[in-house]
Write a protein that holds these residues in place. Structure first.
Motif, mmCIF file in Angstrom:
data_model
loop_
_atom_site.group_PDB
_atom_site.id
_atom_site.type_symbol
_atom_site.label_atom_id
_atom_site.label_comp_id
_atom_site.label_asym_id
_atom_site.label_seq_id
_atom_site.Cartn_x
_atom_site.Cartn_y
_atom_site.Cartn_z
ATOM 1 N N HIS A 208 -4.773 -0.896 -0.547
ATOM 2 C CA HIS A 208 -5.040 0.141 -1.551
ATOM 3 C C HIS A 208 -4.490 1.546 -1.782
ATOM 4 O O HIS A 208 -4.606 1.796 -0.584
ATOM 5 C CB HIS A 208 -6.481 -0.152 -1.948
ATOM 6 C CG HIS A 208 -7.532 -0.830 -1.512
ATOM 7 N ND1 HIS A 208 -6.959 -2.794 -2.309
ATOM 8 C CD2 HIS A 208 -7.750 -1.590 -0.639
ATOM 9 C CE1 HIS A 208 -7.935 -3.685 -1.929
ATOM 10 N NE2 HIS A 208 -8.350 -3.265 -1.098
ATOM 11 N N ARG A 299 -13.117 -2.281 -5.748
ATOM 12 C CA ARG A 299 -12.895 -1.377 -4.992
ATOM 13 C C ARG A 299 -12.910 -0.053 -5.843
ATOM 14 O O ARG A 299 -13.952 1.063 -5.277
ATOM 15 C CB ARG A 299 -11.837 -0.564 -4.234
ATOM 16 C CG ARG A 299 -11.864 0.887 -4.147
ATOM 17 C CD ARG A 299 -10.375 0.322 -2.451
ATOM 18 N NE ARG A 299 -9.503 1.449 -2.040
ATOM 19 C CZ ARG A 299 -9.635 2.135 -1.987
ATOM 20 N NH1 ARG A 299 -9.331 2.621 -3.144
ATOM 21 N NH2 ARG A 299 -9.353 3.634 -1.707
ATOM 22 N N ALA A 317 -12.129 2.495 2.764
ATOM 23 C CA ALA A 317 -11.727 1.235 2.309
ATOM 24 C C ALA A 317 -9.812 1.106 2.022
ATOM 25 O O ALA A 317 -9.682 0.865 0.726
ATOM 26 C CB ALA A 317 -12.399 0.676 0.982
#
Length: 396
Positions: A208, A299, A317
């Motif tokens: 990400h 997310r 994350a």
């Protein structure tokens, strides 16, 4: 009297968390389950059609022990693209999920008394399988460096007994993505000190923001001869229940894995093999892109909700689909007052008061961590995280 090795391990901590959530739900309590390491999604059309085609063709016979030749050829092409190196079918073993690939690796590679470096927090199965093989996990704490191991800490953990290091990127449970410099440094240590790299990239398809997943053999091609790559379709195709993964490594190693697997499971499920092959041959990447977009949205919205936590920092994350919360500040007052509360107590409170199930960091060697999956439907995720924030902000 059971075998002595059974005293070395217990049930998976993540499985225990799922069981606790199910028990609470079965007792009539409404539970939002954030424990599972899987993505809620419909099947890819190529997977569904591939399975139906295989069944209609009457596919029901044994294949080669480590998978159909056609599937291993397709996987070799896949790994070749992903690593920018040429791989062949005799360097690939198809397994019943990543756990079997890791188990095969441990049983073929490790002798009693060997040591395996395991960065912590770690996926609960890593040290368990090392112990089953009679070896010793040597843990290297990464909490002080954003869950990425410092090379100097890894070097300090190396002894004459070091046989391997487990590299898991993106990491479970932390979601951390190792950078190229760290991977290059690990490869250099493996070569200098003559040990293996067990490279688990099961979450490699999901990174990400600006983070990029790199294969260690791409970063350092010279480490390939001592690297074992573990991957699986459970995550990338949302097929956890189908149990299909693979192991890539040197030919001699794969040959020995084949001999071992012939005495355990023999070949993986034949329908799952044909199904994955159909996807590799016909898939256009749209399903994978859909999953990535689903997780990216979850997310982003999840981090927005978690930003309201008062004594817990927002998790990084970087990859995978877990939020890993650092509960140090939340629990520090109880620790200073002599209490012994840890992440287990937080998990119990969340389950009983908020109806939210998570996995305690104690399962991962970290009594101050909490893993939450954001692979569930978005409405459930938002509701669960909202209840979690309210409960933790009121923590005393």
């Amino acid at each position: 009297m059971l075998a002595q090795r059974t005293t070395l391990f217990g049930s998976s901590g993540t499985a225990a968390a799922r069981a606790a959530a199910k028990a609470a739900a079965d007792a009539g309590k409404e539970i939002i389950d954030l424990t599972a390491g899987e993505i809620w999604s419909d099947l890819a059309p190529t997977i569904r059609d591939g399975a139906i085609d295989a069944i209609n063709k009457g596919v029901n016979r044994y294949t080669d022990t480590v998978g159909m030749a056609e599937l291993r050829d397709a996987l070799a092409r896949k790994v070749s693209v992903e690593t920018s190196q040429i791989w062949t079918a005799d360097e690939i073993a198809v397994t019943t999920g990543a756990k079997q690939a890791l188990f095969n690796t441990a049983m073929v590679l490790l002798n009693p008394g060997d040591e395996v470096i395991v960065p912590a927090p770690y996926w609960t199965t890593f040290p368990a399988q090392v112990l089953i093989a009679g070896a010793k996990p040597v843990f290297v704490d990464t909490r002080g460096n954003g869950f990425v191991p410092r090379l100097e800490d890894l070097k300090s953990a190396i002894t004459g007994k070091t046989r391997a290091i487990i590299v898991n990127t993106p990491g479970n449970p932390t979601g951390v993505v190792y950078d190229r410099a760290t991977l290059a440094g690990i490869a250099a240590l493996a070569i200098e000190h003559d040990f293996w790299v067990i490279f688990d990239e099961c979450y490699g398809a999901f990174t990400h923001s600006t983070h990029i997943h790199h294969s260690i053999v791409t970063v350092a091609p010279e480490v390939r001869s001592r690297t074992l790559i573990i991957n699986v379709f459970s995550k990338t195709l949302a097929l956890t229940g189908w149990r299909i993964g693979y192991l890539a490594g040197p030919r001699d190693f794969i040959s020995t894995v084949k001999a071992l697997q012939s005495h355990t499971t023999s070949n993986p499920n034949v329908i799952a093999q044909h199904t994955v092959l159909a996807h590799l041959e016909r898939g256009d990447g749209s399903y994978e892109n859909q999953l990535r977009a689903q997780l990216a949205s979850a997310r982003q919205q999840g981090l927005k909700i978690l930003s309201s936590l008062e004594r817990v920092p927002v998790p990084r994350a970087q990859g995978g689909f877990y939020f890993y919360l650092d509960l140090s500040d939340l629990l520090r007052p109880t620790i200073l007052n002599g209490a012994t509360r840890n992440a287990d107590d937080v998990v119990h409170t969340l389950l009983s008061r908020a109806g939210v199930a998570g996995v305690s960091g104690t399962a991962f060697g970290d009594p101050l961590g909490l893993r939450l999956s954001y692979g569930i439907p978005l409405d459930r995720l938002k509701a669960g995280l909202g209840q979690l924030v309210e409960t933790l902000n009121a923590w005393e």
